[in-house]
Design an enzyme around this catalytic site. Sequence first.
Site, mmCIF file in Angstrom:
data_model
loop_
_atom_site.group_PDB
_atom_site.id
_atom_site.type_symbol
_atom_site.label_atom_id
_atom_site.label_comp_id
_atom_site.label_asym_id
_atom_site.label_seq_id
_atom_site.Cartn_x
_atom_site.Cartn_y
_atom_site.Cartn_z
ATOM 1 N N SER A 88 36.445 -14.065 -0.657
ATOM 2 C CA SER A 88 36.936 -12.863 0.399
ATOM 3 C C SER A 88 38.103 -13.607 0.950
ATOM 4 O O SER A 88 38.990 -14.249 0.706
ATOM 5 C CB SER A 88 35.810 -12.388 0.965
ATOM 6 O OG SER A 88 36.696 -11.203 1.806
ATOM 7 N N HIS A 92 38.081 -10.249 -2.978
ATOM 8 C CA HIS A 92 38.398 -8.868 -2.208
ATOM 9 C C HIS A 92 39.729 -8.734 -1.766
ATOM 10 O O HIS A 92 40.539 -9.371 -1.138
ATOM 11 C CB HIS A 92 37.614 -9.019 -0.910
ATOM 12 C CG HIS A 92 36.102 -9.093 -0.999
ATOM 13 N ND1 HIS A 92 35.273 -9.320 0.215
ATOM 14 C CD2 HIS A 92 35.145 -8.819 -2.036
ATOM 15 C CE1 HIS A 92 34.276 -9.189 -0.273
ATOM 16 N NE2 HIS A 92 33.912 -8.694 -1.733
ATOM 17 N N ASP A 97 28.584 -10.459 1.215
ATOM 18 C CA ASP A 97 28.565 -10.004 -0.096
ATOM 19 C C ASP A 97 28.395 -11.432 -0.955
ATOM 20 O O ASP A 97 28.987 -12.299 -0.961
ATOM 21 C CB ASP A 97 29.968 -9.491 -0.568
ATOM 22 C CG ASP A 97 30.115 -8.829 -1.934
ATOM 23 O OD1 ASP A 97 29.228 -8.438 -2.335
ATOM 24 O OD2 ASP A 97 31.265 -9.006 -2.390
#
Length: 367
Positions: free
Chosen positions: A184, A211, A307
């Site tokens: 991310s 992401h 995540d």
Amino acid sequence: MGFATTLGRPGSGPESERGHGIRVLVVDDSLIVRSAFSRLIEQEEGLVLTAAVSNAEDALQLLVTERVNVILLDLEMPGMGGLDALPKMIQRAREAKILVVSSHAKDGAEATVEALSLGAADTLQKPTGGFDQAYREILVGKIHALGRKPLRRAAKSATTPETPPPALRPASRQRARVLAIGASTGGIHALGQLFGTLPRNLGIPILVTQHLPQSFNEAFRNQLQDVSGLPAVAAEDGQVLLPGRIAVAPGDAHLTVVPSHSEHVIKLDRRPAPSGCMPSVDPMFASLAMTHGASALGVVLTGMGRDGTEGAMELAEAGGTLLVQNEASSAVWGMPGSIARAGLASAILHPFDLAARIASAAGVGSA
């Protein structure tokens, strides 16, 4: 060159009046944007406005003498543009994290992805309808996350003993037959470091969940292809996993894997994930736990939040191996740190060193 465009004198008032906090430098040629960002920073507890300047040249001069933690950088400015200035800013302010806040963040996908690959930690589009509360919360949240001190550094400066490093889990003895990578905030730069070092003859399918908005996906795939020397394709339903090919999750679906006859194919899943991320690393890891088990290799690079942790638990339970990026080289040690603290990681390393571990797990020599 003076700081006539600076809102607030460099190194003055705010820090001495409000105490230590995350020091923020705003670099934008728009007076309206500089004023809005400056007010937001000055009103937020824990943030300190170092300066707000209208061009990259002033910012670079200021960084010679001023310490900053986060830089809000526009890409399109008169004189030296943000892309040209970015590597110089990283060199002069090594501990600073750069957040690209630009209209390019939506319309100029290639420029934004290039900035992220050069080392910018994150990106945010300039508001089109004014600086409303929702936008303020997103921006402030990103600044706080990027400016937070690494845990080890904070521990060393505290009076309490330093926290022991997380325990490592034994790696699988089976040769890796698929590589799945999640990232991310700061991930595009870390992926560049990883793929730039990874052998091209790895010989296994590679899955990437980063992401990133869907509008950036093509530019991101092009960047991955350039740095890795491998084909990087958009993940699609029914797509067969092929050795030596990178499949990239789209911005609007999770990349999962399912069995199909004697092969494994991609299945895109658009159901909400526990982490709230889209795409999410959790469903990718969870699917590989079912399809590949102990022959699956999961890697988690820098990123905000947690995540990947739930999926990593399933992958570890199925006998798979998890490797994560270390704190020192991460823009934000959220995702990798969560997995490390859960005792799920078999190694905690810089992306350069992760590449060697991946090659070893796949049974090939390093680059």
